[in-house]
Design an enzyme around this catalytic site. Structure first.
Site, mmCIF file in Angstrom:
data_model
loop_
_atom_site.group_PDB
_atom_site.id
_atom_site.type_symbol
_atom_site.label_atom_id
_atom_site.label_comp_id
_atom_site.label_asym_id
_atom_site.label_seq_id
_atom_site.Cartn_x
_atom_site.Cartn_y
_atom_site.Cartn_z
ATOM 1 N N ASP A 10 79.152 92.288 54.465
ATOM 2 C CA ASP A 10 79.896 93.402 55.031
ATOM 3 C C ASP A 10 79.407 94.676 54.367
ATOM 4 O O ASP A 10 78.723 94.641 53.337
ATOM 5 C CB ASP A 10 81.402 93.211 54.811
ATOM 6 C CG ASP A 10 82.232 94.336 55.428
ATOM 7 O OD1 ASP A 10 81.882 94.789 56.542
ATOM 8 O OD2 ASP A 10 83.204 94.785 54.813
ATOM 9 N N SER A 11 79.805 95.805 54.932
ATOM 10 C CA SER A 11 79.423 97.091 54.346
ATOM 11 C C SER A 11 80.129 97.345 53.024
ATOM 12 O O SER A 11 79.698 98.187 52.248
ATOM 13 C CB SER A 11 79.747 98.224 55.323
ATOM 14 O OG SER A 11 81.140 98.251 55.588
ATOM 15 N N TYR A 42 79.432 101.783 56.961
ATOM 16 C CA TYR A 42 78.383 101.709 57.975
ATOM 17 C C TYR A 42 78.788 102.446 59.248
ATOM 18 O O TYR A 42 77.940 102.853 60.034
ATOM 19 C CB TYR A 42 78.107 100.245 58.342
ATOM 20 C CG TYR A 42 77.261 99.477 57.363
ATOM 21 C CD1 TYR A 42 76.907 100.007 56.112
ATOM 22 C CD2 TYR A 42 76.802 98.201 57.678
ATOM 23 C CE1 TYR A 42 76.136 99.271 55.227
ATOM 24 C CE2 TYR A 42 76.032 97.464 56.794
ATOM 25 C CZ TYR A 42 75.696 97.999 55.574
ATOM 26 O OH TYR A 42 74.932 97.271 54.696
ATOM 27 N N GLY A 43 80.080 102.586 59.461
ATOM 28 C CA GLY A 43 80.585 103.091 60.737
ATOM 29 C C GLY A 43 80.192 104.509 61.075
ATOM 30 O O GLY A 43 80.235 104.902 62.241
ATOM 31 N N CYS A 73 81.131 92.423 59.646
ATOM 32 C CA CYS A 73 81.179 93.878 59.796
ATOM 33 C C CYS A 73 81.080 94.155 61.280
ATOM 34 O O CYS A 73 80.080 93.806 61.920
ATOM 35 C CB CYS A 73 80.021 94.529 59.044
ATOM 36 S SG CYS A 73 79.810 96.297 59.362
ATOM 37 N N ASN A 74 82.101 94.768 61.850
ATOM 38 C CA ASN A 74 82.100 95.034 63.282
ATOM 39 C C ASN A 74 81.009 96.013 63.692
ATOM 40 O O ASN A 74 80.426 95.884 64.768
ATOM 41 C CB ASN A 74 83.471 95.560 63.713
ATOM 42 C CG ASN A 74 84.489 94.462 63.882
ATOM 43 O OD1 ASN A 74 84.700 93.953 64.982
ATOM 44 N ND2 ASN A 74 85.134 94.077 62.792
ATOM 45 N N THR A 75 80.726 96.987 62.835
ATOM 46 C CA THR A 75 79.686 97.961 63.168
ATOM 47 C C THR A 75 78.337 97.272 63.275
ATOM 48 O O THR A 75 77.587 97.487 64.241
ATOM 49 C CB THR A 75 79.622 99.076 62.110
ATOM 50 O OG1 THR A 75 80.901 99.717 62.027
ATOM 51 C CG2 THR A 75 78.565 100.112 62.475
ATOM 52 N N GLU A 152 89.239 100.635 51.002
ATOM 53 C CA GLU A 152 88.376 100.530 49.823
ATOM 54 C C GLU A 152 89.067 101.108 48.580
ATOM 55 O O GLU A 152 88.823 100.669 47.459
ATOM 56 C CB GLU A 152 87.050 101.266 50.074
ATOM 57 C CG GLU A 152 86.153 100.626 51.115
ATOM 58 C CD GLU A 152 85.301 99.497 50.551
ATOM 59 O OE1 GLU A 152 85.049 99.506 49.334
ATOM 60 O OE2 GLU A 152 84.905 98.604 51.329
ATOM 61 N N CYS A 184 87.586 96.038 62.825
ATOM 62 C CA CYS A 184 86.879 96.302 61.567
ATOM 63 C C CYS A 184 87.485 95.352 60.548
ATOM 64 O O CYS A 184 88.710 95.227 60.462
ATOM 65 C CB CYS A 184 87.056 97.749 61.123
ATOM 66 S SG CYS A 184 86.381 98.105 59.473
ATOM 67 N N THR A 185 86.639 94.674 59.774
ATOM 68 C CA THR A 185 87.165 93.668 58.848
ATOM 69 C C THR A 185 87.943 94.279 57.687
ATOM 70 O O THR A 185 88.639 93.562 56.967
ATOM 71 C CB THR A 185 86.028 92.778 58.301
ATOM 72 O OG1 THR A 185 84.974 93.598 57.789
ATOM 73 C CG2 THR A 185 85.493 91.878 59.406
ATOM 74 N N HIS A 186 87.855 95.603 57.515
ATOM 75 C CA HIS A 186 88.709 96.261 56.522
ATOM 76 C C HIS A 186 90.155 96.377 57.009
ATOM 77 O O HIS A 186 91.087 96.417 56.197
ATOM 78 C CB HIS A 186 88.205 97.690 56.241
ATOM 79 C CG HIS A 186 87.005 97.756 55.343
ATOM 80 N ND1 HIS A 186 85.742 97.480 55.794
ATOM 81 C CD2 HIS A 186 86.882 98.080 54.027
ATOM 82 C CE1 HIS A 186 84.878 97.644 54.799
ATOM 83 N NE2 HIS A 186 85.555 97.996 53.719
#
Length: 267
Positions: A10-11, A42-43, A73-75, A152, A184-186
């Site tokens: 992931d980012s 990354y988005g 990571c969806n992006t 984050e 988004c995985t966040h």
């Protein structure tokens, strides 16, 4: 049987929500996780940059002998998954397709909201795929760029995150959606905050579990699941040190795993 690990990248630390689901549905699997904390998010970056970073991440995971890779990571899943599959000879799974399938199962009124990073929303991946599967669907998307830094930072349910959620999500609620994809995985880290904002009538769709189940079925069909009795080993790598990893790790995985820092530019 195949005891090689599953690779996840992931980012940043959001992909730990996918690791959580892997551990639930495949507790015996070994896992290697890489979070690109030096280059998060990354988005907000171009498709070309995201693809370059993603290829480096895959090369790193391959150096650890993984049998499959999850792009948590969806992006990157929205913008780079085809390029990764064309470049590397390893099964690579994204999180968009499982998210789409879950959303289609979830909605009753055919009005689906999708929130994600600017890169994910800009790609149109969710909207295109949902409408291809059912032309009667109405999809409303919204970029929520502040959610990643809030996650984050560990600000997952405070006054700042609640104000941001209200600002982003009120217009989707007004559209009459009955399902909201956390694209988004966040974002599952802010699930309580998001859920409170949109209300109980709107179901939150987290693609992480569906992604883990998809990988489990794939490996099972090929007799590649780890059949050992012991709990799988976990290795965590980051591209830069961050205090947030421990917070999110304990929140998502209930254990303070220790990450190693690597130079991703070598790959």
């Amino acid at each position: 049987m195949d005891t090689r690990p599953i690779g996840v990248f992931d980012s940043g630390v959001g992909g730990l929500t996918v690791v959580k689901q892997i551990m639930k549905v495949m507790p015996h699997e070994n896992i290697v996780y890489f979070g690109d904390t030096a280059r998060v998010p990354y988005g907000t970056k171009s498709k070309e940059a995201v693809t370059k970073y993603s290829k480096q991440n895959v090369r790193f995971l391959l150096s650890k002998g993984v049998k499959a890779i999850i792009v948590a990571c969806n992006t990157a899943s929205s913008n780079s998954i085809d390029a990764l599959r064309d470049t590397f000879d390893v099964p690579i799974f994204g999180v968009v397709v499982p998210g789409v399938e879950e959303a289609l199962l979830s909605t009753k009124n055919k009005k689906i909201g999708v929130i994600g990073t600017p890169g994910t929303v800009r790609s149109g991946a969710y909207e295109k795929m949902i409408c291809e599967k059912d032309g009667e669907m109405q999809v409303f998307t919204k970029a929520c760029p502040l959610f990643v830094p809030l996650a984050e930072e560990g600000w997952t349910d405070n006054e700042v995150s609640r104000q941001a959620a209200k600002r982003y999500l009120d217009e989707l609620v007004e559209k009459g959606i009955d399902s909201l994809v956390l694209g988004c995985t966040h974002y599952p880290l802010l699930k309580r905050c998001i859920g409170t904002t949109v209300g109980d009538a709107i179901k939150l769709v987290d693609p992480a579990k569906a992604t883990a189940l998809r990988v489990m079925h794939f490996l099972g069909e090929r007799n590649q699941l780890n059949q050992e009795d012991a709990e799988g080993k976990k290795q965590f790598y980051l591209s830069d040190s961050t205090d947030t990893f421990q917070f999110v790790c304990e929140k998502a995985l209930k254990f303070p795993y220790q990450p190693q820092i690597i130079d991703i530019e070598r790959y």
